[in-house]
Design a protein around this motif. Structure first.
Motif, short mmCIF file in Angstrom:
data_model
loop_
_atom_site.label_atom_id
_atom_site.label_comp_id
_atom_site.label_asym_id
_atom_site.label_seq_id
_atom_site.Cartn_x
_atom_site.Cartn_y
_atom_site.Cartn_z
N TYR A 99 -4.82 4.29 8.26
CA TYR A 99 -4.92 2.87 7.90
C TYR A 99 -5.19 2.01 9.13
O TYR A 99 -5.87 0.98 9.04
CB TYR A 99 -3.63 2.42 7.21
CG TYR A 99 -3.59 0.95 6.86
CD1 TYR A 99 -4.25 0.47 5.73
CD2 TYR A 99 -2.91 0.04 7.66
CE1 TYR A 99 -4.23 -0.89 5.41
CE2 TYR A 99 -2.87 -1.31 7.35
CZ TYR A 99 -3.53 -1.77 6.22
OH TYR A 99 -3.51 -3.11 5.92
N VAL A 115 -1.58 13.26 2.73
CA VAL A 115 -1.82 11.83 2.55
C VAL A 115 -0.57 11.04 2.97
O VAL A 115 -0.66 10.01 3.65
CB VAL A 115 -2.19 11.51 1.09
CG1 VAL A 115 -2.17 9.99 0.85
CG2 VAL A 115 -3.57 12.06 0.76
N TRP A 165 -1.36 8.60 6.11
CA TRP A 165 -2.00 7.37 5.64
C TRP A 165 -1.85 6.21 6.62
O TRP A 165 -2.79 5.42 6.81
CB TRP A 165 -1.45 6.97 4.26
CG TRP A 165 -0.10 6.31 4.28
CD1 TRP A 165 1.11 6.91 4.15
CD2 TRP A 165 0.17 4.90 4.43
NE1 TRP A 165 2.12 5.98 4.21
CE2 TRP A 165 1.58 4.73 4.38
CE3 TRP A 165 -0.63 3.76 4.59
CZ2 TRP A 165 2.18 3.48 4.51
CZ3 TRP A 165 -0.02 2.52 4.73
CH2 TRP A 165 1.37 2.39 4.67
N LEU A 192 1.10 3.69 -3.14
CA LEU A 192 0.73 5.08 -2.95
C LEU A 192 1.84 6.00 -3.41
O LEU A 192 1.60 7.02 -4.07
CB LEU A 192 0.42 5.33 -1.46
CG LEU A 192 -0.04 6.73 -1.08
CD1 LEU A 192 -1.36 7.06 -1.76
CD2 LEU A 192 -0.20 6.82 0.45
N LEU A 194 0.83 -1.20 0.00
CA LEU A 194 0.00 0.00 0.00
C LEU A 194 0.87 1.25 0.00
O LEU A 194 0.62 2.19 -0.77
CB LEU A 194 -0.92 0.01 1.22
CG LEU A 194 -1.87 1.21 1.35
CD1 LEU A 194 -2.80 1.28 0.15
CD2 LEU A 194 -2.69 1.10 2.64
#
Length: 279
Positions: free
Chosen positions: A154, A146, A150, A114, A110
């Motif tokens: 998350y 972000v 994140w 990203l 992820l």
């Protein structure tokens, strides 16, 4: 004092202030969302941010004419090879550290996905910047927040999402956008001199200043209202954002400061969430 000023200037040239600001931002979101983020994640974020900003500065140092380059660009040009080698080494250390810390897991893919997505979008925006100059600052602000938030987001279960946390995230994005708009304004004369396309060259000076002023007042107002209406245990977060926005506003509109001093104070404002370590 002069020695300290020069020392801090070198820190800004090396983007270490941005690194500390990003790590402080992750701390802000970890505390806001009440999740535990291991210290290794902060280190990995700092390594990634340093590589991204150093790469950007190295590219800029090659594009600008020798006679027109500012001190930061001259520093990166004069130490190009050393900084490039350092960036590669730090990048490899970061990659090894990410694999060791996350393992072959969803978090690793992820985070990598990203990063690739953000890089791809930023390259597209740079390529078509002449037609979409306003996207550069806006996308950079969104990607910055972000990037620092994140992992805390998350770790939060969807059922635990709150409007307070969403509001603070949007205000943080607004602050990042305000920062970039202010920096663009400070660089407007140089952008015109170099022939660069930017939001500062697309708008008239009056329009640009008016947008900056309105955005700053809006962020101050939202942060102040959040400070009033948030539960007592959560008021520290709008208080921190209120202080960060105020530092930006006071620094930018302070006629007694030169552009370099304004830039350093505004970048230092992103370290303010580090005060959460005291609580």
């Amino acid at each position: 004092m002069q020695f300290l000023a020069k020392f801090y200037q070198r820190i800004t040239w090396l983007s270490l202030d941005v690194v500390l600001g990003a790590m402080a931002g992750m701390l802000f979101f970890a505390r806001l969302l009440r999740v535990s983020v291991y210290w290794e994640a902060y280190v990995l974020l700092g390594l990634a941010v340093w590589c991204i900003y150093t790469a950007d500065h190295l590219l800029d140092s090659r594009k600008l004419p020798f006679g027109l380059s500012e001190d930061r660009h001259k520093f990166h040009r004069n130490h190009f090879k050393a900084l490039l080698i350092s960036m590669v080494i730090v990048g490899l250390i970061g990659l090894y550290g990410a694999i060791s810390f996350f393992g072959i897991s969803r978090e690793l893919f992820l985070g990598a996905g990203l990063g690739i997505l953000i890089l791809g979008i930023m390259l597209l925006i740079r390529k078509f910047v002449a037609k979409n100059v306003w996207l550069k600052e806006l996308s950079s602000a969104v990607f910055y927040v972000v990037g620092v938030s994140w992992l805390p987001w998350y770790q939060v279960k969807p059922i635990e999402y709150s409007w307070n946390a969403v509001t603070m995230t949007l205000v943080y994005m607004g602050l990042a956008y305000l920062n970039l708009m202010m920096l663009s304004n400070l660089d407007s004369e140089k952008d015109r001199e170099y022939g660069f396309k930017s939001i500062s060259t697309m708008l008239s000076p009056g329009q640009h200043l008016r947008i900056i002023n309105q955005l700053a007042i809006l962020l101050l107002l939202v942060s102040a209202l959040a400070l009033i209406f948030f539960p007592s245990l959560e008021r520290i977060f709008p208080a921190i954002l209120l202080l960060m926005v105020f530092v930006h506003y006071q620094s930018f509109f302070n006629s007694n400061l030169n552009a370099a001093q304004k830039r350093m104070r505004m970048e230092a404002a992103f370290m303010i969430p580090g005060l959460l370590l005291l609580f």
